[in-house]
Scaffold this active site. Structure first.
Site, short mmCIF file in Angstrom:
data_model
loop_
_atom_site.label_atom_id
_atom_site.label_comp_id
_atom_site.label_asym_id
_atom_site.label_seq_id
_atom_site.Cartn_x
_atom_site.Cartn_y
_atom_site.Cartn_z
CD1 TRP A 131 29.39 108.92 83.13
CD2 TRP A 131 30.14 110.83 82.21
NE1 TRP A 131 28.56 109.24 82.10
CE2 TRP A 131 28.99 110.41 81.52
CE3 TRP A 131 30.77 112.00 81.82
CZ2 TRP A 131 28.47 111.12 80.44
CZ3 TRP A 131 30.25 112.71 80.75
CH2 TRP A 131 29.11 112.27 80.07
CG ASP A 211 30.96 116.90 85.54
OD1 ASP A 211 29.91 117.55 85.41
OD2 ASP A 211 31.15 115.81 84.97
CE LYS A 246 22.20 113.36 84.37
NZ LYS A 246 22.46 112.11 83.76
C1 LMR Z 1 24.97 108.45 83.34
O1 LMR Z 1 26.13 108.44 83.78
O2 LMR Z 1 24.24 107.46 83.30
C2 LMR Z 1 24.41 109.76 82.85
O3 LMR Z 1 25.31 110.79 83.07
C3 LMR Z 1 23.95 109.69 81.45
C4 LMR Z 1 25.07 109.57 80.47
O4 LMR Z 1 25.08 110.39 79.54
O5 LMR Z 1 25.90 108.69 80.60
#
Ligand code: LMR
Length: 398
Positions: A131, A211, A246
């Site tokens: 992420w 996580d 979520k």
């Molecule tokens: C995502 O990856 O789309 C979600 O975790 C929302 C975010 O805060 O990025």
């Protein structure tokens, strides 16, 4: 430096898509960007369990005074039970505790500051890819960031490369692991993979930071906790970030927790004193409402049962959409090419579409997904799978 010297940074790669999608006037547009669940009507619903809990709070809540550095202790206990299991020996021995945070992102930021301040010199290992906000959160706290391979350019999980890299990590470094529903790829480790990771983590004395943002969206509420519970029971020290965005649909309420598993109750108390200190400098007290909703649900058998059913309905709908999309791609001869969509778990799929194909999908077909090729399957409109498949087939042809 003055304001005049300050330039602009690019918009957030994920949240920026929300604006672009909203401004698009094409009635056939698809929102596969930010990770939010959408139901069959294209809405991100407020869960019934949440509505009922909110009504109880409106009727019964007595005060809005400050909640304290660790947040609502009832929430802390119940979220710890959800993550670690109600019968976890760690909870019985007071070796684990939760600090309430503004969302999972807040928990990550608190963990980053904790590592930087209390465990100086330790670097952090992130999956490649991960992420994007993991990268910026740990950089902001000043940690040295390294990467372990996870999914390669062939869009396949590469556990051997992951293990080989972690084998070389300096002793004591932190390794961030995605408990389930890997963001952005959707590729999860198998149980035997997890056991191998545990082995390296133990031998290299790495500190796992797990996580856990999608509990219930992969294989179910309990099944998704398997790896987290394994690490917590096998290792003396573990950090876990939990999100209720979520699985409770409480995105904008910002509900999360940083769970610490320490070697004994005394050490946990020391660490929690540090976390309260750090949190005081970050946000003082966490926001209450969402956590109070979660505590109301998890503390009531009837609401908890309703909520678990609602999570399961979301989970199985996403699984159906995965199958449906691969089926819709079949007439275009693309079923095999995209078979991985069905193997991945959670909201996201690393589709394997290139940045150029993603751009074309957006410009020619109003299909919005992250530039890396990550599609939020939970945002797919199940009634228009054929249209989406056609658009994907067209950009794949070029
Ligand atoms: C995502 O990856 O789309 C979600 O975790 C929302 C975010 O805060 O990025």
């Amino acid at each position: 430096m003055h304001f005049a010297d300050i330039g602009r940074v690019p918009g957030d790669p994920i949240l920026g898509l929300m604006d672009a999608y909203q401004q698009d006037t094409n009635p056939d547009k698809f929102d596969l960007g930010v990770g939010v669940y959408k139901d069959a009507n294209g809405l991100t619903p407020i869960l019934q369990s949440v509505k009922q809990a909110e009504q109880r709070l409106v009727d019964q809540q007595q005060t809005k005074t400050y909640i304290g550095g660790h947040g609502d202790s009832r929430f802390g206990q119940l979220i710890s039970e959800l993550v670690l299991g109600a019968d976890s020996p760690l909870l019985g021995a007071r070796r684990a505790g939760a600090t309430q945070t503004p969302g999972g992102t807040g928990a990550l930021r608190l963990s980053a500051d904790f590592i930087a301040q209390c465990l100086p010199g330790r670097g952090i290992w992130l999956s490649d890819p991960t992420w994007p906000i993991h990268e910026t959160i740990f950089a902001a706290a000043g940690l040295k960031i390294s990467h372990y391979p996870y999914v390669g350019s062939d869009n396949r999980l590469n556990v051997a490369a992951m293990l080989a890299t972690l084998e070389q990590a300096p002793k004591g470094d932190v390794v961030l692991l995605h408990a389930c529903c890997h963001n952005p790829t959707g590729f999860d480790l198998s149980k035997s993979d997890w056991l191998q990771v545990l082995d390296v983590v133990r031998r290299r004395e790495l500190l796992p930071l797990i996580d856990f943002a999608y509990q219930g969206f992969g294989d179910g509420l309990q099944a998704d906790a398997w790896s987290t519970r394994l690490f917590a029971s096998e290792l003396p020290e573990v950090l876990i970030t939990s999100s209720c965005s979520k699985n409770f649909g409480l995105y904008r309420e910002r509900v999360g927790a940083l769970l610490v598993c320490a070697q004994d109750a005394e050490k946990l108390t020391d660490i929690r004193s540090q976390l309260a200190y750090l949190a005081r400098n970050l946000w003082s007290n966490p926001p209450d409402h969402g956590a109070a909703v979660v505590a109301t649900i998890l503390g009531d058998e009837q609401l908890k049962t309703l909520w678990a059913e609602e999570v399961e309905a979301m989970r199985s709908r996403i699984a159906q959409l995965r199958g449906g999309l691969v089926e819709a791609l079949t007439p275009f001869g693309l079923a095999e090419h995209f078979a991985h969509i069905n193997e991945q778990r959670g909201m996201f799929s690393y589709t394997g579409l290139t940045a150029d194909q993603v751009k074309l999908l957006r410009e020619k077909h109003s299909v919005y997904m992250v530039g890396s090729g990550r599609a939020n399957i939970a945002g797919v409109d199940g009634t228009r799978l054929n249209l989406l498949a056609k658009a994907i087939a067209q950009v794949c042809e070029r």
